[in-house]
Design a protein around this motif. Structure first.
Motif, PDB file in Angstrom:
ATOM      1  N   GLY A   1      -0.092  15.283  -1.142  1.00 22.92           N
ATOM      2  CA  GLY A   1      -1.006  15.292  -2.294  1.00 22.92           C
ATOM      3  C   GLY A   1      -1.171  13.922  -2.904  1.00 22.92           C
ATOM      4  O   GLY A   1      -1.260  12.919  -2.206  1.00 22.92           O
ATOM      5  N   ARG A   2      -1.160  13.853  -4.225  1.00 22.38           N
ATOM      6  CA  ARG A   2      -1.381  12.591  -4.926  1.00 22.38           C
ATOM      7  C   ARG A   2      -0.187  11.640  -4.833  1.00 22.38           C
ATOM      8  O   ARG A   2      -0.306  10.475  -5.166  1.00 22.38           O
ATOM      9  N   SER A   3       0.932  12.119  -4.423  1.00 28.16           N
ATOM     10  CA  SER A   3       2.127  11.274  -4.269  1.00 28.16           C
ATOM     11  C   SER A   3       2.627  11.395  -2.836  1.00 28.16           C
ATOM     12  O   SER A   3       3.680  11.962  -2.570  1.00 28.16           O
ATOM     13  N   GLY A   4       1.859  10.861  -1.937  1.00 27.07           N
ATOM     14  CA  GLY A   4       2.196  10.955  -0.524  1.00 27.07           C
ATOM     15  C   GLY A   4       1.527   9.840   0.251  1.00 27.07           C
ATOM     16  O   GLY A   4       1.586   8.672  -0.139  1.00 27.07           O
ATOM     17  N   PHE A   5       0.858  10.226   1.332  1.00 26.58           N
ATOM     18  CA  PHE A   5       0.189   9.265   2.196  1.00 26.58           C
ATOM     19  C   PHE A   5      -1.136   9.850   2.660  1.00 26.58           C
ATOM     20  O   PHE A   5      -1.293  11.060   2.727  1.00 26.58           O
ATOM     21  N   ALA A   6      -2.064   8.964   2.993  1.00 29.24           N
ATOM     22  CA  ALA A   6      -3.328   9.395   3.577  1.00 29.24           C
ATOM     23  C   ALA A   6      -3.679   8.427   4.697  1.00 29.24           C
ATOM     24  O   ALA A   6      -3.376   7.233   4.626  1.00 29.24           O
ATOM     25  N   SER A   7      -4.299   8.969   5.738  1.00 30.70           N
ATOM     26  CA  SER A   7      -4.724   8.124   6.847  1.00 30.70           C
ATOM     27  C   SER A   7      -5.973   8.705   7.484  1.00 30.70           C
ATOM     28  O   SER A   7      -6.210   9.916   7.434  1.00 30.70           O
TER      29      SER A   7
ATOM     30  N   GLU B   1      -0.480   4.501   1.024  1.00 33.45           N
ATOM     31  CA  GLU B   1       0.489   5.243   0.236  1.00 33.45           C
ATOM     32  C   GLU B   1      -0.235   5.682  -1.035  1.00 33.45           C
ATOM     33  O   GLU B   1      -1.008   4.925  -1.614  1.00 33.45           O
ATOM     34  N   LEU B   2       0.011   6.904  -1.460  1.00 37.79           N
ATOM     35  CA  LEU B   2      -0.620   7.440  -2.659  1.00 37.79           C
ATOM     36  C   LEU B   2       0.412   7.610  -3.767  1.00 37.79           C
ATOM     37  O   LEU B   2       1.535   8.034  -3.511  1.00 37.79           O
ATOM     38  N   SER B   3       0.015   7.257  -4.971  1.00 30.33           N
ATOM     39  CA  SER B   3       0.855   7.448  -6.150  1.00 30.33           C
ATOM     40  C   SER B   3       0.000   8.019  -7.265  1.00 30.33           C
ATOM     41  O   SER B   3      -1.175   7.665  -7.403  1.00 30.33           O
ATOM     42  N   THR B   4       0.586   8.851  -8.070  1.00 29.33           N
ATOM     43  CA  THR B   4      -0.124   9.460  -9.186  1.00 29.33           C
ATOM     44  C   THR B   4       0.091   8.628 -10.445  1.00 29.33           C
ATOM     45  O   THR B   4       1.230   8.308 -10.798  1.00 29.33           O
ATOM     46  N   PRO B   5      -1.015   8.281 -11.155  1.00 23.47           N
ATOM     47  CA  PRO B   5      -0.863   7.552 -12.419  1.00 23.47           C
ATOM     48  C   PRO B   5      -0.038   8.369 -13.416  1.00 23.47           C
ATOM     49  O   PRO B   5      -0.104   9.605 -13.436  1.00 23.47           O
ATOM     50  N   SER B   6       0.707   7.678 -14.256  1.00 26.41           N
ATOM     51  CA  SER B   6       1.557   8.377 -15.226  1.00 26.41           C
ATOM     52  C   SER B   6       0.744   9.244 -16.182  1.00 26.41           C
ATOM     53  O   SER B   6       1.202  10.302 -16.585  1.00 26.41           O
ATOM     54  N   VAL B   7      -0.479   8.821 -16.528  1.00 24.52           N
ATOM     55  CA  VAL B   7      -1.298   9.630 -17.450  1.00 24.52           C
ATOM     56  C   VAL B   7      -1.720  10.954 -16.829  1.00 24.52           C
ATOM     57  O   VAL B   7      -2.138  11.867 -17.540  1.00 24.52           O
ATOM     58  N   LEU B   8      -1.581  11.057 -15.500  1.00 24.20           N
ATOM     59  CA  LEU B   8      -1.876  12.316 -14.829  1.00 24.20           C
ATOM     60  C   LEU B   8      -0.598  13.040 -14.419  1.00 24.20           C
ATOM     61  O   LEU B   8      -0.609  13.919 -13.571  1.00 24.20           O
TER      62      LEU B   8
ATOM     63  N   ASP C   1       4.442   9.275 -11.355  1.00 21.09           N
ATOM     64  CA  ASP C   1       5.453   8.239 -11.584  1.00 21.09           C
ATOM     65  C   ASP C   1       4.859   6.831 -11.625  1.00 21.09           C
ATOM     66  O   ASP C   1       5.590   5.861 -11.784  1.00 21.09           O
ATOM     67  N   ASP C   2       3.530   6.711 -11.489  1.00 24.15           N
ATOM     68  CA  ASP C   2       2.850   5.415 -11.530  1.00 24.15           C
ATOM     69  C   ASP C   2       3.408   4.474 -10.474  1.00 24.15           C
ATOM     70  O   ASP C   2       3.563   3.273 -10.691  1.00 24.15           O
ATOM     71  N   GLY C   3       3.690   5.041  -9.311  1.00 21.45           N
ATOM     72  CA  GLY C   3       4.290   4.273  -8.213  1.00 21.45           C
ATOM     73  C   GLY C   3       3.372   3.209  -7.648  1.00 21.45           C
ATOM     74  O   GLY C   3       2.277   2.966  -8.155  1.00 21.45           O
ATOM     75  N   PRO C   4       3.789   2.563  -6.567  1.00 18.95           N
ATOM     76  CA  PRO C   4       3.077   1.410  -6.024  1.00 18.95           C
ATOM     77  C   PRO C   4       1.813   1.746  -5.231  1.00 18.95           C
ATOM     78  O   PRO C   4       1.032   0.853  -4.909  1.00 18.95           O
ATOM     79  N   GLY C   5       1.601   2.997  -4.895  1.00 21.90           N
ATOM     80  CA  GLY C   5       0.455   3.350  -4.061  1.00 21.90           C
ATOM     81  C   GLY C   5      -0.850   3.421  -4.827  1.00 21.90           C
ATOM     82  O   GLY C   5      -0.897   3.336  -6.053  1.00 21.90           O
ATOM     83  N   THR C   6      -1.925   3.573  -4.081  1.00 24.24           N
ATOM     84  CA  THR C   6      -3.245   3.746  -4.672  1.00 24.24           C
ATOM     85  C   THR C   6      -3.431   5.226  -5.019  1.00 24.24           C
ATOM     86  O   THR C   6      -2.529   6.037  -4.817  1.00 24.24           O
ATOM     87  N   ASN C   7      -4.579   5.574  -5.567  1.00 23.63           N
ATOM     88  CA  ASN C   7      -4.846   6.977  -5.865  1.00 23.63           C
ATOM     89  C   ASN C   7      -6.261   7.325  -5.429  1.00 23.63           C
ATOM     90  O   ASN C   7      -7.064   6.431  -5.147  1.00 23.63           O
ATOM     91  N   PRO C   8      -6.583   8.612  -5.336  1.00 26.27           N
ATOM     92  CA  PRO C   8      -7.898   9.001  -4.850  1.00 26.27           C
ATOM     93  C   PRO C   8      -9.055   8.410  -5.656  1.00 26.27           C
ATOM     94  O   PRO C   8     -10.097   8.073  -5.093  1.00 26.27           O
ATOM     95  N   GLU C   9      -8.868   8.250  -6.952  1.00 24.56           N
ATOM     96  CA  GLU C   9      -9.949   7.703  -7.772  1.00 24.56           C
ATOM     97  C   GLU C   9     -10.215   6.236  -7.443  1.00 24.56           C
ATOM     98  O   GLU C   9     -11.366   5.793  -7.427  1.00 24.56           O
ATOM     99  N   GLN C  10      -9.163   5.467  -7.170  1.00 22.27           N
ATOM    100  CA  GLN C  10      -9.353   4.071  -6.768  1.00 22.27           C
ATOM    101  C   GLN C  10     -10.079   3.993  -5.429  1.00 22.27           C
ATOM    102  O   GLN C  10     -10.971   3.160  -5.248  1.00 22.27           O
TER     103      GLN C  10
END
Length: 139
Positions: A14-20, A29-36, A39-48
């Motif tokens: 999902g939002r805290s995983g991987f996509a290829s 690598e996918l990370s979920t923003p803290s406002v959502l 953990d606001d990790g180092p990965g990008t997110n679907p919106e970016q």
């Protein structure tokens, strides 16, 4: 209508995983923003990823429309896509897109006309429909 291009991507976690992508050209690598709630990790997110795709696709459409009109689009022209997520109720999130096209050295009326037509040509802009607003800047 005939298919010109077909691509697929797979997400794991999902939002805290991987996509290829299926061709292996995209691996993120996918990370979920803290406002959502992430953990606001180092990965990008679907919106970016969506913002980058939207900006690139619209700029390509602007160049296509301008070329058909015999107008040279300066190489430093750019499109910025801003994606916003709003909460509607407890479980529903809404997405909106605001686009800003910066096309220097072109008359503002002509640039606006080119962007309006490009919005009708761009496949991503067409697929998002009324969720998109566009602003044109010229220097």
């Amino acid at each position: 209508m005939s298919k010109l291009y077909n691509v697929s991507a797979t997400a794991i976690g999902g939002r805290s995983g991987f996509a290829s992508s299926s061709d292996g050209r995209l691996k993120v690598e996918l990370s979920t923003p803290s406002v959502l709630g992430g953990d606001d990790g180092p990965g990008t997110n679907p919106e970016q990823l969506f913002a980058a795709a939207h900006a690139a696709s619209l700029l390509a459409a602007i160049r296509q429309v301008a070329a058909a009109r015999g107008v040279q689009v300066p190489s430093d022209s750019n499109v910025t896509a801003t994606i916003a997520i709003d909460r509607e109720g407890e479980d529903v999130l809404n997405l909106s897109v605001a686009l800003a096209a910066d096309i220097p050295c072109i008359d503002v009326a002509e640039a606006t006309s080119i962007v309006k037509e490009a919005m009708r040509v761009c496949p991503i802009a067409r697929s998002t429909g009324d969720q998109v607003s566009a602003v044109v800047h010229v220097d």
